[in-house]
Write a protein that holds these residues in place. Sequence first.
Motif, short mmCIF file in Angstrom:
data_model
loop_
_atom_site.label_atom_id
_atom_site.label_comp_id
_atom_site.label_asym_id
_atom_site.label_seq_id
_atom_site.Cartn_x
_atom_site.Cartn_y
_atom_site.Cartn_z
N GLU A 61 29.34 22.84 21.86
CA GLU A 61 28.65 21.56 21.67
C GLU A 61 27.86 21.15 22.90
O GLU A 61 26.79 20.55 22.78
N ARG A 62 28.37 21.46 24.08
CA ARG A 62 27.74 21.02 25.32
C ARG A 62 26.90 22.10 26.00
O ARG A 62 26.39 21.90 27.08
N GLY A 63 26.81 23.27 25.38
CA GLY A 63 26.02 24.36 25.96
C GLY A 63 26.59 24.89 27.26
O GLY A 63 25.84 25.35 28.13
N VAL A 64 27.90 24.86 27.38
CA VAL A 64 28.57 25.32 28.61
C VAL A 64 28.98 26.79 28.44
O VAL A 64 29.55 27.16 27.42
N LEU A 65 28.65 27.60 29.43
CA LEU A 65 29.13 28.98 29.44
C LEU A 65 30.61 28.97 29.82
O LEU A 65 30.99 28.34 30.79
N PHE A 66 31.41 29.68 29.03
CA PHE A 66 32.85 29.68 29.25
C PHE A 66 33.31 31.13 29.20
O PHE A 66 33.32 31.75 28.14
N CYS A 67 33.69 31.66 30.33
CA CYS A 67 34.07 33.07 30.44
C CYS A 67 35.55 33.19 30.79
O CYS A 67 36.07 32.41 31.58
N VAL A 68 36.21 34.18 30.20
CA VAL A 68 37.59 34.52 30.54
C VAL A 68 37.54 35.90 31.19
O VAL A 68 36.88 36.81 30.69
N THR A 69 38.23 36.05 32.30
CA THR A 69 38.13 37.28 33.08
C THR A 69 38.99 38.41 32.52
O THR A 69 40.17 38.24 32.26
N TYR A 70 38.34 39.54 32.31
CA TYR A 70 38.97 40.81 31.98
C TYR A 70 38.27 41.86 32.83
O TYR A 70 37.21 42.36 32.47
N THR A 71 38.84 42.18 33.95
CA THR A 71 38.22 42.99 34.98
C THR A 71 37.80 44.37 34.51
O THR A 71 36.70 44.83 34.82
N TYR A 72 38.63 45.05 33.78
CA TYR A 72 38.43 46.48 33.54
C TYR A 72 37.23 46.82 32.68
O TYR A 72 36.65 47.89 32.83
N THR A 73 36.81 45.96 31.78
CA THR A 73 35.65 46.27 30.96
C THR A 73 34.35 46.21 31.75
O THR A 73 33.31 46.62 31.25
N GLY A 74 34.41 45.78 32.97
CA GLY A 74 33.23 45.81 33.85
C GLY A 74 33.09 47.12 34.61
O GLY A 74 32.06 47.38 35.22
N TYR A 75 34.12 47.97 34.56
CA TYR A 75 34.08 49.24 35.29
C TYR A 75 33.17 50.24 34.58
O TYR A 75 33.19 50.36 33.36
N ASN A 76 32.43 51.02 35.38
CA ASN A 76 31.51 51.99 34.81
C ASN A 76 32.21 53.03 33.94
O ASN A 76 31.69 53.41 32.90
N MET A 77 33.38 53.52 34.36
CA MET A 77 34.04 54.55 33.56
C MET A 77 34.53 53.99 32.22
O MET A 77 34.55 54.72 31.23
N VAL A 78 34.87 52.73 32.16
CA VAL A 78 35.28 52.12 30.90
C VAL A 78 34.05 51.97 30.00
O VAL A 78 34.11 52.24 28.80
N LYS A 79 32.93 51.57 30.57
CA LYS A 79 31.69 51.47 29.80
C LYS A 79 31.27 52.84 29.27
O LYS A 79 30.81 52.97 28.14
N GLN A 80 31.44 53.86 30.11
CA GLN A 80 31.12 55.23 29.69
C GLN A 80 32.02 55.67 28.54
O GLN A 80 31.55 56.26 27.57
N ALA A 81 33.30 55.38 28.63
CA ALA A 81 34.23 55.74 27.56
C ALA A 81 33.84 55.04 26.26
O ALA A 81 33.85 55.66 25.18
N ARG A 82 33.49 53.78 26.34
CA ARG A 82 33.06 53.03 25.14
C ARG A 82 31.83 53.66 24.51
O ARG A 82 31.74 53.83 23.30
N GLN A 83 30.87 54.04 25.37
CA GLN A 83 29.65 54.66 24.87
C GLN A 83 29.95 56.00 24.20
O GLN A 83 29.42 56.31 23.13
N MET A 84 30.83 56.80 24.82
CA MET A 84 31.19 58.09 24.24
C MET A 84 31.86 57.93 22.88
O MET A 84 31.57 58.68 21.94
#
Length: 186
Positions: A61-84
């Motif tokens: 409603e207020r246009g506020v960005l609201f993020c919850v931290t999950y560190t591991y999905t930011g890692y390159n090898m995790v992104k690579q695994a997802r892509q594969m």
Amino acid sequence: MVEAEAARTVDRIDFVVICTPNNTHYEIAKAFILKGIHIVCEKPLCFTATEAEELCRLAKERGVLFCVTYTYTGYNMVKQARQMVAEGAIGKVLDVKGEYLQDWLSDEVGDDVHTDRKLSVWRMNPESSGITNCVGDIGTHIEETSAYIVGSPVKRLAAVLDRFGHPLDLNANMLVEFENGAHGTF
């Protein structure tokens, strides 16, 4: 802090980062959302789904960005695994085995579990931590990372939580089923 930052017209903060004991997340997040200040929040977001749904609604409603931290999905090898997985490079995912091993509470297991150790005191207290300890903390990492790589959320699970004489879990074993039909164990 909420009032002071909301009143600033110059040099206002871009985000507030909430990394306080779990029982304070909802109140702090709501106060900042109501003032239109973006949030990065440590997990777990709230104690109840109702609280989380309210924060989500208010943020939208207020246009506020609201993020919850999950560190591991930011890692390159995790992104690579997802892509594969998404490209079918490893075939169809049928079974997922996930482990998140830590021993930071292993000293709490034993005959003297009620001694006054100062090890993560708030994490071991249901009033400040919530209904879970390891599952609500490190357990969310293995679930979120697995679901991210597989490209499908967990549909249902069965779990055994070990408390070893404590009010909250120190260990967990889970059977999971993903929405895409894959099964697994955490």
